[in-house]
Design a protein around this motif. Structure first.
Motif, PDB file in Angstrom:
ATOM      1  N   UNK A 412       0.839  -1.210   0.000  1.00 51.23           N
ATOM      2  CA  UNK A 412       0.000   0.000   0.000  1.00 51.23           C
ATOM      3  C   UNK A 412       0.870   1.256   0.000  1.00 51.23           C
ATOM      4  N   UNK A 413       1.937   1.236   0.818  1.00 56.46           N
ATOM      5  CA  UNK A 413       2.829   2.404   0.858  1.00 56.46           C
ATOM      6  C   UNK A 413       3.522   2.602  -0.492  1.00 56.46           C
ATOM      7  N   UNK A 414       3.903   1.483  -1.101  1.00 57.63           N
ATOM      8  CA  UNK A 414       4.569   1.565  -2.399  1.00 57.63           C
ATOM      9  C   UNK A 414       3.638   2.208  -3.443  1.00 57.63           C
ATOM     10  N   UNK A 415       2.391   1.757  -3.456  1.00 51.69           N
ATOM     11  CA  UNK A 415       1.429   2.290  -4.430  1.00 51.69           C
ATOM     12  C   UNK A 415       1.157   3.775  -4.159  1.00 51.69           C
ATOM     13  N   UNK A 416       1.025   4.128  -2.883  1.00 51.92           N
ATOM     14  CA  UNK A 416       0.737   5.530  -2.539  1.00 51.92           C
ATOM     15  C   UNK A 416       1.919   6.420  -2.939  1.00 51.92           C
ATOM     16  N   UNK A 417       3.138   5.943  -2.717  1.00 52.29           N
ATOM     17  CA  UNK A 417       4.326   6.725  -3.083  1.00 52.29           C
ATOM     18  C   UNK A 417       4.379   6.929  -4.597  1.00 52.29           C
ATOM     19  N   UNK A 418       4.085   5.873  -5.352  1.00 54.71           N
ATOM     20  CA  UNK A 418       4.123   5.973  -6.813  1.00 54.71           C
ATOM     21  C   UNK A 418       3.107   7.010  -7.307  1.00 54.71           C
ATOM     22  N   UNK A 419       1.942   7.086  -6.631  1.00 60.05           N
ATOM     23  CA  UNK A 419       0.937   8.082  -7.034  1.00 60.05           C
ATOM     24  C   UNK A 419       1.421   9.497  -6.727  1.00 60.05           C
ATOM     25  N   UNK A 420       2.161   9.618  -5.619  1.00 59.40           N
ATOM     26  CA  UNK A 420       2.560  10.940  -5.152  1.00 59.40           C
ATOM     27  C   UNK A 420       3.740  11.497  -5.928  1.00 59.40           C
ATOM     28  N   UNK A 421       4.799  10.678  -6.121  1.00 63.69           N
ATOM     29  CA  UNK A 421       6.030  11.221  -6.689  1.00 63.69           C
ATOM     30  C   UNK A 421       6.848  10.132  -7.370  1.00 63.69           C
ATOM     31  N   UNK A 422       7.090  10.311  -8.666  1.00 63.73           N
ATOM     32  CA  UNK A 422       7.905   9.347  -9.408  1.00 63.73           C
ATOM     33  C   UNK A 422       9.328   9.329  -8.839  1.00 63.73           C
ATOM     34  N   UNK A 424      10.305   9.890  -5.674  1.00 67.59           N
ATOM     35  CA  UNK A 424      10.369   9.104  -4.435  1.00 67.59           C
ATOM     36  C   UNK A 424      10.139   7.618  -4.695  1.00 67.59           C
ATOM     37  N   UNK A 425       9.258   7.303  -5.639  1.00 66.91           N
ATOM     38  CA  UNK A 425       8.972   5.898  -5.929  1.00 66.91           C
ATOM     39  C   UNK A 425      10.216   5.180  -6.461  1.00 66.91           C
ATOM     40  N   UNK A 426      11.106   5.937  -7.095  1.00 62.25           N
ATOM     41  CA  UNK A 426      12.344   5.345  -7.609  1.00 62.25           C
ATOM     42  C   UNK A 426      13.207   4.759  -6.505  1.00 62.25           C
ATOM     43  N   UNK A 427      13.005   5.227  -5.272  1.00 55.16           N
ATOM     44  CA  UNK A 427      13.810   4.723  -4.156  1.00 55.16           C
ATOM     45  C   UNK A 427      13.209   3.471  -3.523  1.00 55.16           C
ATOM     46  N   UNK A 428      12.142   2.937  -4.125  1.00 56.94           N
ATOM     47  CA  UNK A 428      11.522   1.737  -3.575  1.00 56.94           C
ATOM     48  C   UNK A 428      11.756   0.555  -4.518  1.00 56.94           C
ATOM     49  N   UNK A 429      12.136  -0.570  -3.942  1.00 56.11           N
ATOM     50  CA  UNK A 429      12.352  -1.788  -4.715  1.00 56.11           C
ATOM     51  C   UNK A 429      11.174  -2.721  -4.451  1.00 56.11           C
ATOM     52  N   UNK A 430      10.591  -3.234  -5.508  1.00 52.49           N
ATOM     53  CA  UNK A 430       9.462  -4.147  -5.380  1.00 52.49           C
ATOM     54  C   UNK A 430       9.858  -5.487  -5.996  1.00 52.49           C
TER      55      UNK A 430
END
Ligand code: HEC
Ligand code: HEC
Length: 462
Positions: A412-422, A424-430
Motif C-alpha cells: 500500500x505504501x509503495x502504491x501511494x508513493x508511486x501516485x505521489x512522486x515518481x 520518491x517511488x524510484x527509491x523503492x524496490x518491489x
C-alpha cells in the motif's frame, strides 16, 4: 509506467557470451596485461567521446523545470544546480575533467571529430558510482534513474520521448542493459548493415545491477550468465550500434582493446572502517567450508573458478539467464562482435562472482534485490519491498549487516508513493516485479548467527 525508449543514449551492452573456458583462472589479469595500454584505455574511456551528441547543451540546464522539487538556478549557481541534477538522476561527480558534467554524461563528437556542445551518456552512467562521498570509475552506479534521465533530457530538448519499447528501470540503480543491447543488434543484419524492421529475436531481459569492473580481471567468463569470454573486446563495443558502421567498428577496435586493459587494471577500494581481525579469521574458516567452492579464494594465491551454477541450484530470479533467447544468441554469433568470442549457446545459470570489494557493491544479486550481506546469508530475512538509500553517503551505510540501511515497506505504501512522486517511488524496490525476485542463494541459511557474523567480518577484508 517508468518506461523510456531506445535511442543511441541507451548505451552498452551484451548480456550473453562465449564458450565456457578451461578449468581455473589464476586470479590475475594474465601475463599479457599491458600497463601502457591500460593508461591509453583510461584516457580513451574517461577523456574521449565516441558518440554523437544526443541532447543539446540547454537541455542540461532546463531539465530542472521537470523535477518535483525546486531546482537551483543554473546561471546563478551552476554547482548547486549540478548537485541537484546528480541527486535527481542518481549521478556522481566525475573524478576526471568532464566539462562541468556529472560522471556518466559526456560531450558528444561532431562528424568532423570536434567536441560538440551537446552531450551523451557514456559507460560510467551505469559503471561510475560513489560511496562515502568518493566517486569511482568501475563501481556500479546504484543510484541511477536512467529512464527518467533519458525522458527528461529529451523533453527538455523540446522533443517528445519516443514510445517505450521496454521497461528501462522500475527502481533506481538497476537498468535494462540487456534489452538495450538486444534491441540494437536486432536492428542490424549479420553483416551489420542496418534494418528498418527489427529481427524477431525474442529476448526478454529485465533490469540489472551493474557489476564492478574490478572483478573482470579475475574472471574467465563474464556477464551474469558467464557465457562470454571475459577478455572479449568487441562485446564492449555494442553500445555504438546506434550509429557506427562495420568499418568504424573495425577502426575503433584497438582503442577498445586499450579500454579492456584499463578495466583489467582496476582495484577494489578497501573497507574503510575497523575490522575485528579475530572474528574475521574465524569467518575465513566458515568461508572456506561453505563458500570457496563457488566464489574462490582470496589473498596472494587466490584462485577463482569462474563457476556457473545451474538455475535450479542457485534459485535466484531466472529472467536474466533465460532472457537470452536462442535466436538472440544465434544472431549475435553470426556478427563481427562474436567472430573471435562467440556466445556459448548453452544456458546453465548464473556465474558465482568474485567477492573482491563486496562491501562496496550492495545491493546484491544480479538484480540488486538484497540490501545487505546479512540478508544474502539468511534468505528468510530478505525484505520483499524496501527502500534504497537516499544517497551513497556513509550515513546510510550499515557496518553491522554490511550494505545499505533500509526499511521494509508495504504494498500500500509503495502504491501511494508511486501516485505521489515518481522521484520518491524510484527509491523503492518491489521484488514482485518481473525479474526482481530475491529468493534463492540459500547457502548461508544453515549457519548459526555467530558463524554468519564472523563470515561477514571476513567478507569486509576482501
Ligand atoms: C545502461 C547501463 C550500462 C552502460 C551504459 C554500460 N554498461 Fe556495462 N554492464 C551493465 C550491466 C547491467 C551489466 C551486467 C550485464 C549482464 O551480465 O547481463 C554490464 C556488464 C558489463 C561488463 C561485464 C562485467 C562482468 O564482470 O561480467 C563489462 C566489461 C562492461 N559492462 C563494460 C562496459 C563498457 C566498456 C561500457 C561502455 C562502452 C558499458 N559497459 C556501458 C550496464 C551498463
Ligand atoms: C553453489 C555455489 C555457491 C555457493 C556455495 C555460494 N554462492 Fe554465493 N553466489 C553464487 C552465485 C551463482 C551467485 C550469483 C547469483 C545471482 O546473482 O543471481 C552468488 C552471489 C553471491 C553474493 C552476491 C554477489 C553480488 O555481487 O551481488 C554474495 C555476497 C555471495 N554469493 C556470498 C556467498 C557466501 C558468503 C557464501 C558462503 C556461505 C556463498 N555465497 C555460497 C554461488 C554460490
Amino acid at each position: 509506467m517508468r518506461r523510456a525508449s531506445i535511442g543511441i543514449w541507451l548505451t552498452c551492452l551484451a548480456a550473453w557470451g562465449s564458450p565456457a573456458l578451461s578449468a581455473e583462472a589464476n586470479g590475475t589479469r594474465g601475463a599479457s596485461f599491458d600497463p601502457a595500454a591500460a593508461e591509453r584505455g583510461r584516457i580513451a574511456l574517461t577523456l574521449r567521446g565516441f558518440l554523437k551528441p544526443e541532447w543539446s547543451a540547454p537541455a542540461f540546464a532546463t531539465a530542472g523545470r521537470l523535477w518535483d522539487f525546486p531546482a537551483p538556478d543554473f546561471d546563478r549557481d551552476p554547482a548547486a544546480y549540478r548537485a541537484a541534477f546528480e541527486r535527481r538522476y542518481g549521478l556522481h561527480p566525475a573524478p576526471y575533467p568532464n566539462d562541468g558534467l556529472p560522471m556518466g554524461l559526456r560531450r558528444g563528437i561532431n562528424p568532423d571529430g570536434t567536441k560538440s556542445t551537446g552531450f551523451q551518456v557514456d559507460c560510467m552512467v551505469c559503471h561510475g558510482g560513489s560511496i562515502g562521498g568518493r566517486s569511482y570509475v568501475g563501481l556500479g552506479n546504484t543510484q541511477l534513474d536512467l529512464g527518467a534521465l533519458g525522458r527528461d533530457l529529451t523533453t527538455a530538448d523540446g522533443r517528445r520521448p519516443p514510445p517505450p519499447v521496454f521497461v528501462v528501470n522500475t527502481s533506481r540503480g538497476t537498468t535494462n542493459a540487456g534489452m538495450m543491447a538486444a534491441v540494437l543488434i536486432s536492428l542490424r543484419n549479420s553483416d551489420l548493415s542496418r534494418r528498418i524492421v527489427p529481427l524477431p529475436l525474442g529476448a526478454s531481459f529485465a533490469e540489472l545491477d551493474a557489476p564492478a569492473w574490478w572483478l573482470l580481471k579475475r574472471k574467465q567468463t563474464m556477464y551474469f550468465d558467464g557465457r562470454t569470454n571475459a577478455r572479449s573486446v568487441r562485446t564492449n563495443m555494442q553500445f555504438m550500434l546506434g550509429e557506427k558502421t562495420l568499418q568504424q567498428f573495425k577502426d575503433l577496435e584497438p582503442t577498445f582493446r586499450d579500454v579492456r586493459e584499463f578495466l583489467l587494471s582496476l582495484e577494489p577500494p578497501r573497507y574503510p572502517f575497523a575490522i575485528d581481525t579475530e572474528k574475521a579469521e574465524r569467518g575465513r574458516t566458515v568461508f572456506s567450508e561453505n563458500c570457496a567452492r563457488c566464489h574462490g579464494t582470496y589473498g596472494p594465491n587466490g584462485r577463482y573458478p569462474s563457476k556457473i551454477v545451474p538455475l535450479d541450484v542457485i534459485g535466484t530470479d531466472p529472467a536474466r539467464a533465460k532472457g537470452a533467447s536462442d535466436r538472440l544468441v544465434a544472431h549475435y554469433n553470426t556478427t563481427w562482435f562474436a567472430e573471435k568470442d562467440p556466445v556459448n549457446p548453452r544456458m546453465i545459470g548464473y556465474q558465482a562472482p568474485p567477492l573482491d570489494g563486496i562491501w562496496a557493491t550492495a545491493p546484491y544479486l544480479h538484480n540488486g534485490t538484497v540490501p545487505t550481506l546479512h540478508a544474502i546469508l539468511d534468505s528468510s530475512s530478505r525484505p520483499r519491498r524496501f527502500t534504497r538509500p537516499p544517497s551513497t553517503g556513509f550515513e546510510n551505510y550499515d557496518t553491522t549487516r554490511v550494505g545499505w540501511k533500509h526499511r521494509e515497506v508495504s504494498a500500500a505504501e509503495l502504491a501511494a508513493t508511486a501516485r505521489r512522486s515518481a522521484f520518491e517511488a524510484g527509491f523503492l524496490v518491489d521484488t514482485s516485479r518481473y525479474g526482481m525476485n530475491n529468493d534463492g542463494h540459500t547457502f548461508g541459511d544453515e549457519l548459526t548467527e555467530d558463524e554468519r557474523m564472523d563470515l561477514i567480518e571476513y567478507l569486509k577484508t576482501l
